[in-house]
Design an enzyme around this catalytic site. Structure first.
Site, PDB file in Angstrom:
ATOM      1  N   GLU A 150      73.400 -22.927 -61.981  1.00 16.51           N
ATOM      2  CA  GLU A 150      72.534 -22.005 -62.706  1.00 16.51           C
ATOM      3  C   GLU A 150      71.181 -21.895 -62.013  1.00 16.51           C
ATOM      4  OE1 GLU A 150      70.648 -23.105 -66.442  1.00 16.51           O
ATOM      5  OE2 GLU A 150      71.355 -25.176 -66.187  1.00 16.51           O
ATOM      6  N   ASP A 165      71.381 -18.599 -67.373  1.00 18.74           N
ATOM      7  CA  ASP A 165      70.453 -18.883 -68.459  1.00 18.74           C
ATOM      8  C   ASP A 165      69.527 -17.672 -68.504  1.00 18.74           C
ATOM      9  OD1 ASP A 165      68.075 -19.657 -69.833  1.00 18.74           O
ATOM     10  OD2 ASP A 165      68.418 -21.760 -69.383  1.00 18.74           O
ATOM     11  N   HIS A 203      73.794 -19.234 -71.014  1.00 17.73           N
ATOM     12  CA  HIS A 203      72.914 -19.896 -71.967  1.00 17.73           C
ATOM     13  C   HIS A 203      72.094 -18.793 -72.620  1.00 17.73           C
ATOM     14  CE1 HIS A 203      72.831 -24.133 -69.907  1.00 17.73           C
ATOM     15  NE2 HIS A 203      73.923 -23.916 -70.608  1.00 17.73           N
ATOM     16  N   GLU A 254      71.124 -22.664 -76.021  1.00 16.70           N
ATOM     17  CA  GLU A 254      70.543 -23.822 -75.329  1.00 16.70           C
ATOM     18  C   GLU A 254      69.133 -24.152 -75.823  1.00 16.70           C
ATOM     19  OE1 GLU A 254      69.909 -25.659 -70.870  1.00 16.70           O
ATOM     20  OE2 GLU A 254      69.201 -23.660 -71.337  1.00 16.70           O
TER      21      GLU A 254
END
Length: 273
Positions: free
Chosen positions: A148, A181, A207, A247
């Site tokens: 990520e 994310d 996320h 998250e």
């Protein structure tokens, strides 16, 4: 699309609270944060994994993703001398083994800050060598790892969709993919949906949180400025068939249960049709 609960905010709680809350709040799976006291790779290896597997079975709550803590605690394969790099790689190899043993579908990695003196050439050489070692180990374990992007506040290595695409294409392994994310693209005015467009089938996971647009703080849905309702409509409409983890990291560590409940309730309202 299944919804996962991230567990870093529960680090001051009893480990059973994680599974209990995930079950009663309606989460589909757990994304297990791999830090002490709950799921540090070396603690799992010395036997703690048995407790987690029992809780997984007791609450019928899958551990779909394992996200070991690294980059600066004290493992960051992108900075320091070769001894430090190798030690970080060995730690992450253990994490990959524990992800597999937990029954996780993915173990998630990132690339920490390489230091201000590192040149782009030095960064790439160190990143590519390190990731290749980890992917080869994952391949031997038959376990998939994902990388990520981090925000520019956290790293100077992989912070954009192009950075992730470059390393994923370079390594080119069925055991190596990408995740997004939403905070890193949002804080640097990068299109979140371009992760989907650029990474295609290599993009396996998301996320989802909210963001203030000016820090790496992860906020519960509705408390920031990301238009999450519209984003999720686009994401679902794009054909993305992976799952999403809400998250929440440590901004809500004082009351993780309350905010884990609020996060999924708000997210379900955002995505209802």
């Amino acid at each position: 699309m299944k919804i996962g609960m991230f567990t870093a905010g529960y680090q001051r709680n009893n480990i059973e609270d994680i599974f209990k809350d995930a079950k009663r709040f309606g989460y589909d799976y757990i994304e297990l944060w791999g830090g002490r006291p709950h799921a540090y790779p070396y603690d799992l290896k010395r036997g703690q994994i048995n407790d987690l597997l029992k809780l997984k079975e007791k609450y019928e709550m899958p551990i779909k993703v394992y996200t070991p803590e690294h980059n600066a605690y004290p493992y960051n394969y992108m900075i320091g001398d070769e001894y430090q790099r190798k030690e970080a790689i060995e730690y992450l190899k253990t994490a990959i083994e524990m992800g597999k043993a937990l029954g996780a579908e993915y173990t998630i990695l990132s690339a920490g800050h390489a230091g201000y003196d590192a040149t782009r050439k030095e960064i790439w050489e160190r990143l590519s060598v390190s990731i290749r070692e980890l992917v080869e180990h994952a391949q031997a374990q038959e376990h998939m790892i994902l990388i990520e992007a981090l925000t520019p506040y956290e790293s100077n290595v992989c912070t954009t969709a192009n950075d992730i695409l470059e390393i994923v294409e370079y390594i080119d392994s069925p055991y190596f993919g990408a995740m997004c994310d939403v905070v890193p693209p949002y804080v640097q005015s990068e299109s979140i949906m371009h992760y989907v467009n650029k990474l295609g089938k290599k993009l396996k996971h998301f996320h989802i949180v909210d963001s203030d647009g000016k820090s790496d703080t992860h906020l519960i849905p509705g408390d920031g400025s990301i238009p999450l309702k519209e984003l999720m409509a686009d994401l679902i409409g794009s054909g993305y068939n992976g799952d999403v983890t809400l998250e929440l990291v440590t901004a809500y560590i004082n009351e993780p249960s309350l905010y884990a409940k609020l996060a999924i309730d708000r997210f379900k309202k955002i995505t209802e049709r």
